[in-house]
Design an enzyme around this catalytic site. Structure first.
Site, short mmCIF file in Angstrom:
data_model
loop_
_atom_site.label_atom_id
_atom_site.label_comp_id
_atom_site.label_asym_id
_atom_site.label_seq_id
_atom_site.Cartn_x
_atom_site.Cartn_y
_atom_site.Cartn_z
N ASP A 65 13.00 -6.58 -1.96
CA ASP A 65 12.25 -5.67 -1.11
C ASP A 65 11.76 -6.42 0.13
O ASP A 65 11.76 -7.65 0.16
CB ASP A 65 11.08 -5.11 -1.93
CG ASP A 65 10.21 -4.15 -1.15
OD1 ASP A 65 10.77 -3.19 -0.58
OD2 ASP A 65 8.99 -4.36 -1.10
N ASP A 80 8.86 -5.06 2.90
CA ASP A 80 7.43 -4.93 3.19
C ASP A 80 6.59 -5.27 1.96
O ASP A 80 6.77 -4.67 0.90
CB ASP A 80 7.11 -3.50 3.64
CG ASP A 80 7.85 -3.10 4.90
OD1 ASP A 80 7.56 -3.68 5.96
OD2 ASP A 80 8.73 -2.22 4.83
N ASP A 82 7.33 -5.59 -4.92
CA ASP A 82 5.87 -5.72 -4.93
C ASP A 82 5.16 -4.51 -5.52
O ASP A 82 3.93 -4.50 -5.56
CB ASP A 82 5.35 -5.98 -3.51
CG ASP A 82 5.49 -4.75 -2.61
OD1 ASP A 82 6.52 -4.05 -2.71
OD2 ASP A 82 4.56 -4.49 -1.83
#
Length: 217
Positions: A12, A14, A172
């Site tokens: 991922d 961001d 995240d």
């Protein structure tokens, strides 16, 4: 969890590789100002990012007291503002550059897999000097559905030529966990990301780490 158990990794962007809240904050503030609306708080942005730009814009309009009918205008203004500042108010998280290099040195094929529009993702990776380690970069507009749907992970595994069970998802948030479980990929979360205001440990990942370079230890 050993790196030799994997052939590839999907990572991922961001909240995992780059702290981009500053970029979102500036682009959204300028967008709302264009519409005569007040800026939203940083904490709201942290809770809201991760499900694609469409969700972010609609949620932000609602938070700022704007009408849903303003969505198309807000979308156009946001795209223009974000492109103009992409990467200028963001920073690579500690351990990311080292972690990516170690993953590559371990022989893993890497793809960036984000819900951010692909053009913005590629622009950001290049601006931060992270683009060269990735074989592919897939965004929220690369496939018919976004994370937490497993489709992006299934298609990314196919592009990398790796079986899902030998492809590590690194993210995240619970969106990354849900997508990984649906696709059959093991999943690791970073503790510092944007998990919708919830602790990373609550998302049910196979492992939670403080820095990306921990994976190679």
């Amino acid at each position: 969890m050993r790196l030799q158990d994997f052939d590839a990794a999907l990572i991922d962007l961001d909240g995992t590789l780059v702290d981009t809240i500053g970029d979102f904050e500036v682009a959204l503030a300028r967008t709302l100002a264009d519409l005569g609306l007040p800026a939203v708080g940083r904490a709201f942005i942290e809770r809201t990012v991760g499900q694609g730009s469409e969700h972010l814009i609609r949620s932000t309009l609602a938070e700022a007291g704007g009408a849903g009918a303003h969505y198309d205008q807000a979308w156009a203004r946001y795209q223009a503002h974000y492109e103009s500042i992409n990467g200028r108010h963001s920073a690579v998280f500690p351990g990311v550059a080292e972690g990516l290099l170690r993953l590559r040195e371990a022989g893993l094929r890497l793809a960036c897999l984000t819900n951010k529009p692909a053009a913005f993702a590629r622009q950001l990776l290049a601006a931060k000097g992270l683009d060269q380690v990735f074989t592919h970069c897939f965004g929220g507009d690369s496939f018919a559905r976004k994370k937490p749907d497993p489709l992006p992970l299934v298609e990314a595994c196919r592009a990398l030529g790796a079986a899902p069970e030998r492809t590590l998802m690194i993210g995240d948030s619970r969106n990354d966990v849900l997508a990984a479980r649906g696709a059959g990929c093991p999943v690791v979360l970073v503790r510092y990301g944007y998990n919708h205001g919830e602790p990373a440990e609550s998302a049910g990942a196979d492992r939670v780490i403080d820095r990306l370079d921990e994976l190679a230890r």
